[in-house]
Write a protein that holds these residues in place. Structure first.
Motif, PDB file in Angstrom:
ATOM      1  N   SER A 162       0.956  -1.285  -0.056  1.00  0.00           N
ATOM      2  CA  SER A 162      -0.033   0.083  -0.141  1.00  0.00           C
ATOM      3  C   SER A 162       0.985   1.244   0.000  1.00  0.00           C
ATOM      4  O   SER A 162       0.243   2.262  -0.247  1.00  0.00           O
ATOM      5  CB  SER A 162      -0.944   0.044   1.079  1.00  0.00           C
ATOM      6  N   GLU A 163       2.195   1.300   0.249  1.00  0.00           N
ATOM      7  CA  GLU A 163       3.041   2.432   0.247  1.00  0.00           C
ATOM      8  C   GLU A 163       3.953   2.315  -0.753  1.00  0.00           C
ATOM      9  O   GLU A 163       4.491   3.392  -1.098  1.00  0.00           O
ATOM     10  CB  GLU A 163       3.893   2.178   1.666  1.00  0.00           C
ATOM     11  N   GLU A 164       4.083   1.263  -1.416  1.00  0.00           N
ATOM     12  CA  GLU A 164       5.114   1.324  -2.579  1.00  0.00           C
ATOM     13  C   GLU A 164       4.580   0.393  -3.777  1.00  0.00           C
ATOM     14  O   GLU A 164       4.224  -0.601  -3.591  1.00  0.00           O
ATOM     15  CB  GLU A 164       6.562   0.695  -2.040  1.00  0.00           C
ATOM     16  N   ILE A 165       4.745   1.287  -4.884  1.00  0.00           N
ATOM     17  CA  ILE A 165       4.273   0.622  -6.300  1.00  0.00           C
ATOM     18  C   ILE A 165       5.562  -0.284  -6.644  1.00  0.00           C
ATOM     19  O   ILE A 165       6.935   0.030  -6.576  1.00  0.00           O
ATOM     20  CB  ILE A 165       4.165   1.485  -7.356  1.00  0.00           C
TER      21      ILE A 165
ATOM     22  N   PRO B 137      14.666   5.165  -7.427  1.00  0.00           N
ATOM     23  CA  PRO B 137      14.376   3.952  -6.654  1.00  0.00           C
ATOM     24  C   PRO B 137      12.854   3.422  -6.584  1.00  0.00           C
ATOM     25  O   PRO B 137      12.718   2.380  -5.937  1.00  0.00           O
ATOM     26  CB  PRO B 137      14.882   4.362  -5.036  1.00  0.00           C
ATOM     27  N   TYR B 138      12.104   4.286  -6.889  1.00  0.00           N
ATOM     28  CA  TYR B 138      10.626   4.316  -6.887  1.00  0.00           C
ATOM     29  C   TYR B 138      10.008   4.417  -8.183  1.00  0.00           C
ATOM     30  O   TYR B 138      10.635   4.922  -9.122  1.00  0.00           O
ATOM     31  CB  TYR B 138      10.051   5.023  -5.754  1.00  0.00           C
ATOM     32  N   ALA B 139       8.848   3.947  -8.486  1.00  0.00           N
ATOM     33  CA  ALA B 139       7.955   4.201  -9.768  1.00  0.00           C
ATOM     34  C   ALA B 139       7.901   5.663 -10.213  1.00  0.00           C
ATOM     35  O   ALA B 139       7.952   6.570  -9.206  1.00  0.00           O
ATOM     36  CB  ALA B 139       6.798   3.583  -9.669  1.00  0.00           C
TER      37      ALA B 139
ATOM     38  N   ALA C  78       5.051   7.124  -4.310  1.00  0.00           N
ATOM     39  CA  ALA C  78       5.857   6.013  -3.416  1.00  0.00           C
ATOM     40  C   ALA C  78       5.831   6.668  -2.017  1.00  0.00           C
ATOM     41  O   ALA C  78       6.981   7.337  -1.693  1.00  0.00           O
ATOM     42  CB  ALA C  78       6.915   5.786  -3.930  1.00  0.00           C
ATOM     43  N   ASN C  79       4.716   6.377  -1.421  1.00  0.00           N
ATOM     44  CA  ASN C  79       4.648   7.212   0.135  1.00  0.00           C
ATOM     45  C   ASN C  79       5.214   6.235   1.132  1.00  0.00           C
ATOM     46  O   ASN C  79       4.553   5.510   1.932  1.00  0.00           O
ATOM     47  CB  ASN C  79       3.298   7.533   0.540  1.00  0.00           C
ATOM     48  N   VAL C  80       6.553   6.171   1.128  1.00  0.00           N
ATOM     49  CA  VAL C  80       7.177   5.245   2.005  1.00  0.00           C
ATOM     50  C   VAL C  80       7.173   5.785   3.490  1.00  0.00           C
ATOM     51  O   VAL C  80       7.811   6.979   3.801  1.00  0.00           O
ATOM     52  CB  VAL C  80       8.548   5.119   1.926  1.00  0.00           C
TER      53      VAL C  80
END
Length: 363
Positions: free
Chosen positions: A221-224, A336-338, A357-359
């Motif tokens: 839910s936090e990272e694609i 690092p993220y989508a 990407a709401n880490v």
């Protein structure tokens, strides 16, 4: 009279030839259409990044070109009949109210029967040609990826990677034997459970058809999830669902495949292959099958990198099995993220600030 007969036959021949031209315009489906024509007739299709996508793109444009040719000819005939042979036009010429009747004109009726059949045959031929190339499983894949869809995210695992992408030069076999054995045990319920083995003698919790690998990227839910693959390399995707039906769709592939639970039992081919990805970049992926509450947020990203970078990526993942995928992307100089899914996010917690990407900073 003889001159009029010849002119009438020429008209019929011209109409039949025009209709036939629309069908045989499809004969250029293997050839890229003129760019100016493609921009008008592609109807907003994204630019393809695989050979399979290129073939489907060309096929799509040529079909529309043929359709427009046929449509213009038919509308021309309609308008000619409406304005040239209406009652007022006939009265001005001092002719009778009814035009000449052609219901027993055998050559014309044969032409109007045979020409559409030829058009359909040509269309069918090139449809089969494009479909066969897209679904062919003879492309000698160098990378095999297991794709698992579940409500509402994705899991990607590397099942097999050719030795050219592995530092020691040996083919990588990514199957996680321990987890795979546990999945196999889930096929049947143990004795004593309520309502055991209700589905053809197998457990409702059967996961034996899923594939589990040592190197996996799991969305949350936090990272694609970002699936890293090399360019200029044949790749095989093996699809399965952990629950309801999903669909694996990358718009730039111009192709989607449904993702089913128990694909073999449901007589579904779980694998498909692409010959290569022609350019580096980030390509958004979506679930294209309505699968529940958060279907619209079930996104992923294909990150196509050079073969050299992919080798570095695999080296990092093998040497650091506990490190997240974002660390591996950082290690090869990638984001690092989508980056391609904006403004769509996977966050289920109510945050809509545009980040994909709401880490969380705290646990």
């Amino acid at each position: 009279m003889e001159k009029e007969t010849k002119r009438s036959f020429a008209k019929k021949l011209g109409v039949a030839g025009s209709l036939l031209l629309g069908g045989f315009a499809l004969a250029g489906c293997e050839v890229a259409p003129p760019e100016a024509v493609a921009k008008v007739l592609d109807m907003g299709w994204p630019d393809p990044v695989t050979p399979e996508g290129v073939q489907m793109y060309n096929f799509w444009v040529w079909v529309w070109l043929a359709a427009w040719i046929i449509g213009i000819v038919m509308w021309g005939l309609f308008l000619t009949a409406i304005f040239k042979w209406n009652r007022k036009a006939k009265e001005k010429k001092g002719e009778g109210e009814f035009p000449k009747q052609l219901q027993y004109n055998v050559p014309l009726e044969l032409a109007l029967t045979i020409v559409p059949i030829l058009i359909v045959m040509v269309l069918f031929f090139f449809t089969v040609q494009a479909q066969t190339k897209t679904t062919a499983l003879d492309k000698d894949p160098k990378v095999t990826v297991d794709v698992t869809g579940y409500q509402w995210n994705w899991k990607f695992g590397y099942a097999e990677v050719d030795g050219e992408f592995i530092p020691n030069g040996q083919k990588y076999e990514g199957r996680d034997e321990e987890r795979q054995a546990a999945a196999e045990e889930s096929k049947y319920d143990p004795e004593g459970v309520p309502n055991p083995n209700p589905i053809h003698g197998m457990s409702m919790g059967d996961q034996s058809y899923l594939n589990f690998n040592q190197i996996e990227t799991i969305g949350s839910s936090e990272e694609i999830p970002v699936l890293v693959v090399p360019t200029d390399t044949a790749i095989e995707f093996r699809l399965a669902s952990g629950d309801v039906n999903h669909a694996f769709w990358v718009p730039e592939f111009l192709f989607k495949r449904d993702v089913y639970a128990h694909p073999e039992s449901n007589q579904q081919q779980r694998s498909f292959q692409i010959e290569r990805i022609d350019e580096e970049g980030a390509f958004v992926g979506r679930c294209a099958e309505m699968c529940g509450t958060y279907h619209a947020m079930m996104n992923f990203e294909i990150r196509a990198v050079s073969p050299e970078k992919f080798k570095q990526y695999m080296d990092f993942r093998i040497e650091n099995p506990q490190a997240p995928n974002s660390d591996a992307l950082k290690a090869i100089g990638e984001e690092p993220y989508a980056t391609s899914t904006h403004p769509f996010v996977t966050d289920r917690l109510g945050t809509r600030d545009g980040n994909n990407a709401n880490v969380p900073t705290t646990v």
